[in-house]
Design an enzyme around this catalytic site. Structure first.
Site, PDB file in Angstrom:
ATOM      1  N   GLY A   1      64.539 -47.734  15.987  1.00  0.00           N
ATOM      2  CA  GLY A   1      64.895 -46.328  15.868  1.00  0.00           C
ATOM      3  C   GLY A   1      65.505 -45.960  14.525  1.00  0.00           C
ATOM      4  O   GLY A   1      66.073 -44.878  14.377  1.00  0.00           O
TER       5      GLY A   1
ATOM      6  N   LYS B   1      61.720 -45.104  26.834  1.00  0.00           N
ATOM      7  CA  LYS B   1      63.188 -45.066  26.951  1.00  0.00           C
ATOM      8  C   LYS B   1      63.597 -43.884  27.843  1.00  0.00           C
ATOM      9  O   LYS B   1      62.864 -43.527  28.760  1.00  0.00           O
ATOM     10  CB  LYS B   1      63.838 -45.035  25.564  1.00  0.00           C
ATOM     11  CG  LYS B   1      63.316 -46.184  24.677  1.00  0.00           C
ATOM     12  CD  LYS B   1      64.104 -46.379  23.415  1.00  0.00           C
ATOM     13  CE  LYS B   1      63.501 -47.542  22.623  1.00  0.00           C
ATOM     14  NZ  LYS B   1      64.236 -47.853  21.404  1.00  0.00           N
TER      15      LYS B   1
ATOM     16  N   GLU C   1      68.978 -52.453  23.975  1.00  0.00           N
ATOM     17  CA  GLU C   1      69.837 -51.356  24.463  1.00  0.00           C
ATOM     18  C   GLU C   1      70.484 -51.729  25.794  1.00  0.00           C
ATOM     19  O   GLU C   1      71.616 -51.344  26.077  1.00  0.00           O
ATOM     20  CB  GLU C   1      69.004 -50.064  24.559  1.00  0.00           C
ATOM     21  CG  GLU C   1      68.677 -49.536  23.159  1.00  0.00           C
ATOM     22  CD  GLU C   1      67.362 -48.799  23.042  1.00  0.00           C
ATOM     23  OE1 GLU C   1      66.792 -48.389  24.074  1.00  0.00           O
ATOM     24  OE2 GLU C   1      66.879 -48.638  21.889  1.00  0.00           O
TER      25      GLU C   1
ATOM     26  N   ASN D   1      57.380 -47.906  25.061  1.00  0.00           N
ATOM     27  CA  ASN D   1      58.650 -47.828  25.778  1.00  0.00           C
ATOM     28  C   ASN D   1      59.213 -46.430  25.546  1.00  0.00           C
ATOM     29  O   ASN D   1      59.719 -46.136  24.462  1.00  0.00           O
ATOM     30  CB  ASN D   1      59.608 -48.903  25.246  1.00  0.00           C
ATOM     31  CG  ASN D   1      61.001 -48.788  25.844  1.00  0.00           C
ATOM     32  OD1 ASN D   1      61.219 -48.034  26.791  1.00  0.00           O
ATOM     33  ND2 ASN D   1      61.941 -49.535  25.288  1.00  0.00           N
TER      34      ASN D   1
ATOM     35  N   HIS E   1      65.941 -55.619  26.962  1.00  0.00           N
ATOM     36  CA  HIS E   1      65.902 -54.773  25.761  1.00  0.00           C
ATOM     37  C   HIS E   1      67.290 -54.746  25.125  1.00  0.00           C
ATOM     38  O   HIS E   1      68.298 -54.771  25.828  1.00  0.00           O
ATOM     39  CB  HIS E   1      65.450 -53.363  26.131  1.00  0.00           C
ATOM     40  CG  HIS E   1      65.115 -52.547  24.925  1.00  0.00           C
ATOM     41  ND1 HIS E   1      66.083 -51.943  24.159  1.00  0.00           N
ATOM     42  CD2 HIS E   1      63.923 -52.277  24.324  1.00  0.00           C
ATOM     43  CE1 HIS E   1      65.492 -51.323  23.138  1.00  0.00           C
ATOM     44  NE2 HIS E   1      64.190 -51.503  23.214  1.00  0.00           N
TER      45      HIS E   1
ATOM     46  N   SER F   1      60.563 -49.513  14.869  1.00  0.00           N
ATOM     47  CA  SER F   1      60.023 -48.530  13.915  1.00  0.00           C
ATOM     48  C   SER F   1      58.538 -48.730  13.622  1.00  0.00           C
ATOM     49  O   SER F   1      58.079 -48.516  12.489  1.00  0.00           O
ATOM     50  CB  SER F   1      60.853 -48.528  12.623  1.00  0.00           C
ATOM     51  OG  SER F   1      62.193 -48.126  12.903  1.00  0.00           O
TER      52      SER F   1
ATOM     53  N   GLU G   1      62.304 -57.788  18.741  1.00  0.00           N
ATOM     54  CA  GLU G   1      62.767 -56.499  18.240  1.00  0.00           C
ATOM     55  C   GLU G   1      64.094 -56.681  17.507  1.00  0.00           C
ATOM     56  O   GLU G   1      65.166 -56.685  18.142  1.00  0.00           O
ATOM     57  CB  GLU G   1      62.970 -55.510  19.391  1.00  0.00           C
ATOM     58  CG  GLU G   1      61.710 -55.214  20.178  1.00  0.00           C
ATOM     59  CD  GLU G   1      61.800 -53.865  20.891  1.00  0.00           C
ATOM     60  OE1 GLU G   1      60.869 -53.068  20.732  1.00  0.00           O
ATOM     61  OE2 GLU G   1      62.802 -53.606  21.578  1.00  0.00           O
TER      62      GLU G   1
HETATM   63  P1  13P Z   1      61.387 -47.593  17.907  1.00  0.00           P
HETATM   64  O1  13P Z   1      59.894 -47.805  17.859  1.00  0.00           O
HETATM   65  O2  13P Z   1      61.746 -46.176  18.215  1.00  0.00           O
HETATM   66  O3  13P Z   1      62.060 -48.153  16.705  1.00  0.00           O
HETATM   67  O4  13P Z   1      61.918 -48.427  19.170  1.00  0.00           O
HETATM   68  C1  13P Z   1      61.529 -49.751  19.312  1.00  0.00           C
HETATM   69  C2  13P Z   1      61.924 -50.204  20.666  1.00  0.00           C
HETATM   70  O5  13P Z   1      63.098 -50.375  20.953  1.00  0.00           O
HETATM   71  C3  13P Z   1      60.868 -50.407  21.667  1.00  0.00           C
HETATM   72  O6  13P Z   1      61.343 -51.070  22.780  1.00  0.00           O
END
Ligand code: 13P
Length: 252
Positions: free
Chosen positions: A168, A11, A96, A9, A94, A208, A162
């Site tokens: 992150g 983003k 976010e 992803n 997601h 992560s 997640e």
């Molecule tokens: P990270 O791998 O950067 O922690 O992000 C995970 C994520 O949100 C994937 O959709």
């Protein structure tokens, strides 16, 4: 036998030129891996050029979001019909999107249903926040998200667990924690869809994940792959994640 699935992803990162260059860099090594589904999810504006680079490839393409209507006066939105010709997967729900764009389980369910109608495979994300986790509410939140986001969904789909506090932050869940919650997700899927279908649906861990910790997650019986954020923007790291998954759990 569930085929493991690693999805990147990206983003809101990469220009079109950067996306093309990242795909060119990763493609040969990703294509050399068998027994693992590999999916790249670049931003919308790069889907067409990445699709052209991946034409005829075993590496699949996914979008990061969609709207639930097929067409109409919804300025700025992207419909399932627009994506259906371009990619195979779409991420929905997601954290976010839930946090910054107010998407609740009902909205996520509409999006996932719309994706399925267009023949796309939704990657449906669920996960508890740090506050929910610390309040001992993980079970209740996850069960509610799975029931609310996935109700009535037919055909192929992927679930991504997640935990929001692991995204992150460099602070991944432990493999045992992730395995336990993914086991809970599978039991919730069994109650929704029946035990046989629940056994067939891939469930990813995300938060992560890197080349340095993927092996611990993949070694867990309930974990069928990863949804990777930051590390999916680094060719070497993403390739390492895919190659280790193939070595440990690739289906031949
Ligand atoms: P990270 O791998 O950067 O922690 O992000 C995970 C994520 O949100 C994937 O959709």
């Amino acid at each position: 036998m569930r085929i493991p699935i690693i999805a990147g992803n990206w983003k809101m990162n990469t220009t079109v030129a950067e996306a093309e260059s990242l795909v060119r860099e990763m493609k040969p090594r990703l294509e050399a891996v068998a027994g693992v589904e590999r999916v790249l999810c670049p931003p919308f504006v790069s889907l067409a050029s990445v699709a052209a680079l991946l034409r005829g490839s075993s590496v699949k393409l996914g979008a990061q979001n969609l709207y639930h209507e097929d067409k109409g006066a919804f300025t700025g939105e992207i419909s399932p019909l627009m994506l259906a010709g371009l990619c195979q997967y779409v991420i929905v729900g997601h954290s976010e999107r839930r946090k910054y764009f107010g998407e609740d389980n009902a909205a996520v369910n509409r999006k996932a249903q719309a994706a399925r109608r267009a023949g796309l495979v939704p990657i449906v994300c669920v996960g508890e926040t740090l506050a929910e986790n610390e309040a001992g509410r993980t079970r209740e939140v996850i069960v509610g998200q799975v029931q609310g986001s996935l109700a009535g969904l037919e055909g192929p789909l992927v679930v991504a667990y997640e935990p929001v506090w692991a995204i992150g932050t460099g602070r991944a869940a432990t493999a045992a924690q992730a395995n336990a919650t993914i086991g809970l997700i599978r039991r919730t899927l069994a109650a929704l869809f029946g035990a046989a279908r629940a056994q067939e649906l891939p469930i990813q861990y995300g938060g992560s994940v890197t080349g340095a910790n993927i092996a611990e997650f993949i070694a867990q019986p309930e974990i069928d792959g990863a949804l990777v954020g930051g590390a999916s923007l680094r060719a070497g790291d993403f390739i390492a994640i895919v190659e280790q998954t193939a070595r440990l759990k690739g289906v031949r």
